[in-house]
Design an enzyme around this catalytic site. Structure first.
Site, PDB file in Angstrom:
ATOM      1  N   CYS A   1     -61.319  15.098 -35.815  1.00 49.56           N
ATOM      2  CA  CYS A   1     -61.668  15.122 -34.333  1.00 49.56           C
ATOM      3  C   CYS A   1     -63.054  14.889 -33.967  1.00 49.56           C
ATOM      4  O   CYS A   1     -64.491  14.634 -34.226  1.00 49.56           O
ATOM      5  CB  CYS A   1     -60.206  15.202 -33.327  1.00 49.56           C
ATOM      6  SG  CYS A   1     -60.348  14.210 -32.474  1.00 49.56           S
TER       7      CYS A   1
ATOM      8  N   HIS B   1     -54.831  13.861 -37.144  1.00 50.70           N
ATOM      9  CA  HIS B   1     -54.606  15.277 -36.919  1.00 50.70           C
ATOM     10  C   HIS B   1     -53.774  16.286 -38.152  1.00 50.70           C
ATOM     11  O   HIS B   1     -52.824  16.308 -37.870  1.00 50.70           O
ATOM     12  CB  HIS B   1     -54.138  16.298 -35.906  1.00 50.70           C
ATOM     13  CG  HIS B   1     -54.930  15.529 -34.137  1.00 50.70           C
ATOM     14  ND1 HIS B   1     -56.624  16.804 -34.985  1.00 50.70           N
ATOM     15  CD2 HIS B   1     -55.503  14.930 -33.972  1.00 50.70           C
ATOM     16  CE1 HIS B   1     -57.347  16.378 -33.474  1.00 50.70           C
ATOM     17  NE2 HIS B   1     -56.853  15.008 -32.594  1.00 50.70           N
TER      18      HIS B   1
ATOM     19  N   GLU C   1     -53.369  19.069 -38.852  1.00 51.33           N
ATOM     20  CA  GLU C   1     -53.061  20.308 -38.604  1.00 51.33           C
ATOM     21  C   GLU C   1     -51.791  19.972 -37.227  1.00 51.33           C
ATOM     22  O   GLU C   1     -50.970  20.971 -36.965  1.00 51.33           O
ATOM     23  CB  GLU C   1     -54.116  21.047 -38.116  1.00 51.33           C
ATOM     24  CG  GLU C   1     -54.138  20.768 -36.822  1.00 51.33           C
ATOM     25  CD  GLU C   1     -55.444  19.226 -35.991  1.00 51.33           C
ATOM     26  OE1 GLU C   1     -55.647  19.097 -37.221  1.00 51.33           O
ATOM     27  OE2 GLU C   1     -56.317  19.218 -35.368  1.00 51.33           O
TER      28      GLU C   1
END
Ligand SMILES: Nc1ncnc2c1ncn2[C@@H]1O[C@H](COP(=O)(O)OP(=O)(O)O)[C@@H](O)[C@H]1O
Ligand SMILES: [Mg+2]
Lengths: 83, 226, 746, 83
Positions: free
Chosen positions: B86, B196, B198
């Site tokens: 990002c 994302h 994560e």
């Protein structure tokens, strides 16, 4: 109808906080550019438009600023139409 | 395998990344501050998501010029794996470590939702644990994810197999060219991506398909990862 | 350059400060002389409605604020409630209504910034936010511009700061045409023994200014926020404040880092009338005086007067009393985060608020009296009238139930808010378990293996308008139900009371009755009020908004393995209605959207019944019986079923024993839920319901997922879920697509 | 050292997609402004800086653009220093 090239510049009014400008000032400083006292960020719009006359183009651009391009609560604008 | 996460003022998915790395590798990552000029010895360097320096001027622009980025560049030249997610992706393009630029989303608004991601090239350690063409559901959350490169650059990226992930099944959330969601550098050791992973490593996140990216990046064996 | 701080005090000037003659006489008495210009500004800031709560205080005192879990109730920056294990949740809601109407993006953004600051000033890291928004009618020429600006502003600030948005509300009604409402909620988590409050302690200690520099932003803003709008609003514009979420994020990290060093004695964020209110509050609470030297205040504009500095509402600033021996350590932290850090004064034992500028004393006022002696009004009020009952036979049935259902689910107040929440980061921090779109939003407690917190924000303004007392109760009850429906035990409440001009006895009567209802409901449902905010004078040209006491509450989920969601119903599950057949059609969305009327009494709330059914549903969820749960609110049973089908992507086949179909399907009687139960457990669930004495009915079965899914109810409704979805999802994007993309240039 | 007021204008290169400009074109159209053929959005920076001479100021501003203010992959810049 002739076609005009115009540039509209929109700037924050004096006194209105400009977080972006402030961040850029800081970044320039840490990149070693000394002597930068202030940075204020604004916007430009390059507009190509058809209008009957240069004055008509200008008038139309002013109206666009009032209605959309500028947030007149916090911004001022200037219109320039190339001849 | 040692991981270092770079923190800038305004980074805000750094904590998510720390949690994901700790969960997956069992080790807490080292942290580096934007003003650091050297980095701990690392096998994987991560630039996390967020709004570094408020994303003022351009997303990632000010971060890309921070002192720590010289150290990141050096590490990259040595072949250390670097992942930008990002804002990290934006920073890597601004720093010239990846080609192209990330422009304002075509819809102009911030967009946070799940998209479909297709693995476009699994011949790289980052993506090796996915099947080629596999489609996973993954969250995105960004305002400037609209990937742009000039025609020639884009052609090269495609020809070199540098596209790591594409938005699939009509879920391109930002108008990216060629549905590009993530790209490698030519050497293949730098990956930048808007989605994302994560936030996709625990069942509570709604899925764990993000784990394999980190496992690949950290050379974890399948058995270790299970 | 020296600036002129003197300015003659005329009756006009006093009036412009919103101070009436009687108040002014009292000010002269307390000052012991005519106030200086700077002092007049300080008095007006302290005594305006926004800071002093002078119209509402008397009534706010009647609210229940105590409970076994309450650590700090109203009076601090935010309420603090224990969630066990030494952890507390810190939360509050606050309005930014007028600024958002004037400049929607910045007004909403700074509203979010302000509430986040309230939370982290207390030492809590923000973990969740919500936003309750009310706009004018969709077709009003300003509405789209306001919606797009407010939503972009809420997102712009919260996304950059890095807190997940987990819920909120959006309503449209013509009564908000000239006064939109933007109520922002934030919650954070801290350790109970590491909470910071604003009470200063110790004499001769440094008062430190932290954060961003002071400009002329919002000078006069506190006064503006309490003034009724008229057509001269344009002239009040130059006071717009601009938010800087980046600085706020740095301020958060710096404050938490600083607090961890033990350097902080007291801390207070600068909100309305920043330096004035924060300094006075720290001193007055600690029974201390405060001396400020304005020459040391970091400014970003030249030639600022003392008046301007004392009243500036520049954002992202804090005031702190510091342990002197920690000064260097503290300063280093702020330098690291690129923030200003300046010692601007000290605590004294004089109980005076003394302000110096350019070597001159520009203010010298009694610090306790500035707050304590603020006027408290018992404004005249009239008890709101009651509507006579409207029986269900007085309402026409729909010509076509399918069409009515589709129309309702795609109506402005029931359509999906996806267009809104997809502009908010809903999953940052990696702990969001339930994103917007369900009943309450749910967030895990970071670092805890199984705890989670649930958040909901609710009020049904048309009910409050029809019956402020029942409407006040209903707001709390709906919030309670939304928490229960996720499996959370409701803990405590914050409120944001938005009303019209309290100087009108009818408006004051609404306020008084709504508070009575809210208080009774909070008492009965064991959800004490721990923080809140009042926004009055929401009127334009004499017309008030619908009375809108927004209620937000927090619930605790002990084990998130045992919770329920709206979107997890599975094929074959038995569907139960907890509650009885609905009868109440007045003030429903059916009445408004299908019959085109808005009249009659609001539904009544039986608090004992709410409690009994809530307890039952909570126990069922916690024991793992419920595969999905949804409360029944706007639109009634049929809408609730449709919403569950949409969220779970399934169909439902319902056979319901009813006597009066359209009332049963669309009536908005309270205290009801739909629970989906695995068919193996269905009999057990029914037996439990019976045993607990709670009314229930088995109403149907969940049917197959996917393309062919249908919602069927008796021989009345038979629609595809795809058609429902189309109507539900289309309204908002279609509505906003007609906007002139006013924010395109942002 | 004298102080200079300068304006830096940063514009997207030709051929680089401009989602904001496109959206504004559309919005102007729906607001009833006919004849708008194109809008391209850019940025301005009003910079106050100390420099030995006007040329030195200009040089320094060019360097700022190369290093920070413009992303030369997608943007061009122009510097103007008031006398
Ligand atoms: N402004 C908003 N921001 C985020 N979520 C919102 C907003 N408005 C509504 N929502 C979400 O949309 C869903 C439906 O809202 P609402 O109909 O008010 O719920 P309920 O009837 O359960 O109170 C909820 O999950 C709510 O949190
Ligand atoms: Mg609900």
């Amino acid at each position: 109808m002739p076609t005009y090239n115009a540039t509209v510049t929109v700037r924050l009014k004096n006194g209105v906080l400009d977080p972006q400008g402030k961040a850029i000032e800081g970044a320039l400083g840490s990149l070693g550019f000394d002597g930068v006292e202030q940075v204020r960020q604004g916007k430009t719009f390059d507009v190509v438009l058809d209008a009957a006359t240069q004055d008509a183009a200008k008038e139309s651009l002013n109206a666009m600023c009032e209605k959309l391009l500028a947030n007149t609560v916090i911004e001022d604008y200037a219109v320039e139409v190339a001849g | 395998m040692k991981t270092t996460i770079i923190q800038f003022p305004g980074s805000n998915r750094d904590r998510d990344m720390i949690a994901a790395i700790t969960l997956i590798s069992g080790q807490s990552p080292a942290l580096a501050w934007h003003t650091d000029t050297t980095l701990p010895d690392s096998d994987l360097i991560i630039i996390p998501g967020g709004f570094s320096h408020g994303d003022y001027l351009r997303s990632g622009a000010i971060a890309a010029r921070a002192p720590v980025m010289d150290a990141v560049r050096e590490a990259s030249e040595k072949g250390v794996r670097i992942l930008g997610v990002c804002n990290g992706f934006q920073t890597l393009t601004e720093a010239g470590l990846l080609p192209g630029a990330l422009m304002r989303n075509a819809g102009l608004t911030f967009v946070c939702k799940n998209v479909k991601l297709e693995v476009a090239n699994n011949t790289n350690p980052f993506t090796a644990r996915y099947a080629q063409g596999e489609v996973i559901s993954c969250p995105v959350a960004h305002h400037d994810g609209n990937y742009f490169a000039d025609g020639e650059t884009l052609q090269q990226i495609e020809d070199n197999g540098q596209v790591a992930f594409r938005y699939a099944e009509g879920t391109n959330p930002n108008g990216s060219q060629n549905d590009i969601a993530g790209i490698f550098n030519t050497a293949g050791n730098v990956l930048g991506m808007m989605p994302h992973p994560e936030n996709l490593v625990e069942p509570a996140h709604g899925g764990i398909d993000g784990c394999r990216l980190f496992e690949g990046a950290l050379n974890m064996l399948e058995t270790q990862a299970a | 350059m020296t600036v002129n701080n003197t300015h003659p005090i005329t009756p006009e000037l006093v009036a412009e400060h919103g101070i009436n003659e009687e108040e002014y006489a009292r000010i002269v008495e307390l000052t012991g002389r005519e106030p200086t210009f700077t002092e007049l500004g300080i008095w007006s800031a302290m005594w305006n409605e926004h800071c002093s709560y002078k119209s509402s205080k008397k009534w706010l005192k009647t609210l229940p604020t105590e409970g076994p879990r309450v650590v700090h109730g109203p009076g601090e920056n935010a309420g603090v409630v224990s969630i066990g294990d030494g952890d507390v949740v810190v939360f509050k809601m606050e309005s930014h209504n007028h600024p958002s109407y004037i400049e929607p993006y910045q007004g909403a953004a700074t509203g979010v910034g302000g509430i986040l600051r309230d939370v982290f000033t207390m030492g809590a890291r923000p973990i969740a936010s919500m936003n309750a928004l009310r706009f004018g009618e969709p077709d009003h020429p300003k509405t789209r511009h306001l919606v797009s600006g407010v939503v972009a502003g809420v997102g712009g600030y919260g996304n950059s700061f890095g807190v997940p948005c987990v819920g909120g509300e959006v309503n449209f009604h013509p009564r908000y045409n000239g006064n939109i409402l933007v109520n922002a909620f934030a919650a954070g988590i801290a350790k109970e023994d590491a909470i910071y409050i604003s009470k200063a302690e110790g004499v001769g200690l440094p008062v430190v200014y932290l954060g961003a520099k002071t400009g002329r932003d919002g000078v006069g803003g506190a006064t503006m926020a309490s003034a009724e709008f008229d057509d001269s609003i344009d002239e009040k514009r130059p006071t717009v404040q601009v938010g800087d979420p980046f600085t706020e994020k740095c301020l958060l990290e710096a404050c938490l880092e600083l607090m961890a060093t033990g350097a902080v004695i007291a801390i207070q964020d600068m909100g309305a009338a920043g330096l004035t209110c924060s300094a006075v509050e720290m001193g007055a609470k600690g029974d201390l005086g405060i001396k400020l030297n304005l020459d040391d205040v970091p400014v970003r504009e030249t030639a600022m007067t003392a008046y301007e500095m004392m009243l500036s509402e520049s954002q992202e600033r804090m005031l702190m009393v510091l342990r002197p021996e920690k000064e260097d350590e503290a300063k280093a932290i702020f330098v690291k985060w690129g923030l200003d850090f300046a010692i601007v004064g000290e605590t004294t034992d004089t109980l005076r608020f003394e302000v110096f500028h350019q070597g001159e004393k520009v203010a010298d006022l009694p610090i306790k009296e500035l707050g304590d002696e603020a006027p408290e009004y018992d404004r005249p009020w009239v008890e709101p009238g009651k509507h006579s009952p409207m029986e269900r036979h007085m309402f026409a049935p729909p010509d076509d139930y399918n069409a009515a259902l589709i129309k309702l689910i795609g109506s402005p107040d029931l359509a999906s808010r996806r267009w809104v929440w997809e502009q908010y980061d809903t999953m940052i921090q990696g702990n969001t378990l339930v994103r917007p779109g369900g009943d309450a939003g749910v967030v895990r407690v970071d670092g805890h293996p199984c705890k989670a917190l649930a958040f909901s924000s609710d009020v049904t303004p048309r009910y409050v308008e029809a019956d402020p007392y029942e409407g006040g109760k209903q707001a709390v009850a709906e919030c309670y139900r939304n928490l229960i429906a996720t499996g959370a035990e409701p803990l405590a409440t914050t409120d944001n009371l938005n009303f019209g001009n309290p100087e009108k006895p009818e408006i004051m009567g609404q306020f008084v009755a709504a508070i009575r209802g809210i208080g009774e409901a909070c008492e009965a449902l064991k959800m004490p009020i721990v923080s809140g905010n009042v926004s009055l004078y929401n009127e334009t040209n004499g017309e008030a908004i619908l009375p809108t006491p927004t209620i937000a509450a927090v619930g605790l989920i002990e084990d998130h393995a045992c919770m329920a969601r709206i979107g997890t119903a599975d094929e074959g599950d038995a569907l139960f209605l907890v509650g009885t057949e609905a009868e109440h059609l007045a003030q429903t969305l059916y009445q408004r959207e299908i019959l085109g009327e808005e009249c009659g009494p609001a539904p009544e709330v039986d608090l004992q019944m709410e409690r009994a059914r809530g307890d039952f549903v909570l126990a069922a969820i916690r024991s793992g019986y419920a595969s999905a749960c949804h409360d029944i609110s706007d639109g009634g049973l049929a809408i609730a079923l449709a919403e569950m089908c949409l969220a779970s992507d399934c169909g439902a086949d319902c056979e319901i024993d009813i006597t009066y179909p359209h009332a049963a399907l669309f009536g908005e009687d309270q205290a009801r839920y739909i629970v989906a139960v695995d068919h193996e457990w269905a009999n057990m669930f029914a037996a439990n319901s019976e045993g607990s004495g709670v009314s229930f009915a088995r109403i149907g079965t969940v049917t197959a997922e996917g393309a062919g899914a249908r919602l069927k109810i008796n021989d009345l409704v038979d629609v595809t879920v795809a058609d429902l979805r189309e109507a539900h999802e289309a309204w908002f994007p279609d509505f906003m697509a007609q906007t002139a993309l006013a924010e395109a240039a942002e």
